[in-house]
Enzyme design. Structure first.
Site, PDB file in Angstrom:
ATOM      1  N   SER A 138      -6.907  -9.547  -2.749  1.00  0.00           N
ATOM      2  CA  SER A 138      -8.191  -9.334  -2.081  1.00  0.00           C
ATOM      3  C   SER A 138      -9.048  -8.454  -2.989  1.00  0.00           C
ATOM      4  O   SER A 138      -8.538  -7.793  -3.898  1.00  0.00           O
ATOM      5  CB  SER A 138      -7.951  -8.637  -0.740  1.00  0.00           C
ATOM      6  OG  SER A 138      -9.144  -8.097  -0.203  1.00  0.00           O
ATOM      7  N   TYR A 151      -3.718  -2.609   5.186  1.00  0.00           N
ATOM      8  CA  TYR A 151      -4.046  -3.906   4.586  1.00  0.00           C
ATOM      9  C   TYR A 151      -4.478  -3.742   3.129  1.00  0.00           C
ATOM     10  O   TYR A 151      -3.964  -4.423   2.240  1.00  0.00           O
ATOM     11  CB  TYR A 151      -5.148  -4.598   5.380  1.00  0.00           C
ATOM     12  CG  TYR A 151      -5.630  -5.870   4.715  1.00  0.00           C
ATOM     13  CD1 TYR A 151      -4.867  -7.029   4.768  1.00  0.00           C
ATOM     14  CD2 TYR A 151      -6.834  -5.906   4.014  1.00  0.00           C
ATOM     15  CE1 TYR A 151      -5.292  -8.195   4.142  1.00  0.00           C
ATOM     16  CE2 TYR A 151      -7.264  -7.062   3.389  1.00  0.00           C
ATOM     17  CZ  TYR A 151      -6.487  -8.207   3.454  1.00  0.00           C
ATOM     18  OH  TYR A 151      -6.909  -9.352   2.831  1.00  0.00           O
TER      19      TYR A 151
END
Length: 259
Positions: A138, A151
């Site tokens: 990400s 996360y």
């Protein structure tokens, strides 16, 4: 015929990868805990592209998931040429207010299972002198992300692991690539309870098909890291030019903005 294993293949980027590899005439192994969705996708791939598909329903958010997945493939005598480590999910909110069990399952899926699958499939790839692994990270792999603390930390692990192993594998014929997309039009924001935040505005999201295409090209070009989109790439460079504490504050302010 080459075989690709795609985790988290029931929707979003994983589904887009399945269609992309089907167009390239790969045999497709689909792994996800949603067996009903997997069956529908497999049927579409067979109907649209006349490819061989294999379904393996497995919950990689559980510690025995990778072993069960690898074991089934070994029993079937199927060698994996490409592993797409796509399975993952996120969360939103203050860490001390999160559900502990859900957060630990997220870390199991995003971190432990991803690394475990690499360790299970890499030996055969290295022995053959060929193979590819694409790990989905990400843009948050590059900076701390308040309100998605676990996360973003898990995606930082993905990037660090990919870079290190890519270096280790030089000269073996095996490639490892980290695909680090920004906000993408998948079920991620809904499952993370972020669909009311400005960052999830559908008008600004990149399509999963575009992300998958960029990731595929990077893997075939033997790149170690790829960030889809120029604006996303600029975001990943922020910690190089600004104090990390400043970047962290800005990241939180962006996530707090509502539609």
């Amino acid at each position: 015929m080459k075989t690709v294993l795609i985790t988290g293949a029931s929707s979003g980027i994983g589904k887009a990868f399945a269609e992309l590899f089907a167009k390239k005439n790969y045999r497709i192994v689909l792994a996800s805990r949603n067996e009903e969705k997997l069956s529908g996708i497999a049927r579409q791939l067979r109907d649209n592209y006349a490819v061989s598909t294999i379904l393996i329903p497995v919950d990689l958010a559980q510690s025995d998931g990778p072993i069960l997945l690898h074991g089934q493939l070994m029993e079937m005598g199927i060698a994996i040429d490409v592993l797409v480590n796509n399975a993952g999910f996120g969360s939103f909110g203050l860490l001390h207010e999160q559900d502990v069990r859900s957060e630990l399952e997220m870390l199991q899926l995003n971190v432990h299972s991803l690394s475990h699958l690499m360790m299970l499939f890499l030996p055969a790839m290295v022995s053959r002198g060929s193979g590819s692994i694409l790990n989905v990270g990400s843009t948050t792999s590059f900076y701390a992300c308040p309100l998605s603390a676990n996360y973003s930390a898990s995606k930082a692990f993905v990037l660090s692991l990919t870079e290190a192993v890519s270096n280790e594998l030089q000269g073996t014929g095996v490639i490892v690539t980290a695909l680090c997309p920004g906000a993408t039009g998948t079920e991620f924001f809904r499952s993370a309870k972020m669909d009311g935040q400005k960052v999830s505005d559908p008008k600004t999201l990149m399509s999963p098909e575009t992300v998958a295409e960029i990731g595929y090209k990077a893997l075939m070009s033997k790149k170690t890291i790829v960030v889809p989109g120029f604006q996303n790439w600029l975001l990943t460079q922020a910690p190089r030019f600004f104090p990390r504490r400043f970047v962290t504050r800005i990241t939180r302010s962006v996530l707090e903005q509502k539609l």
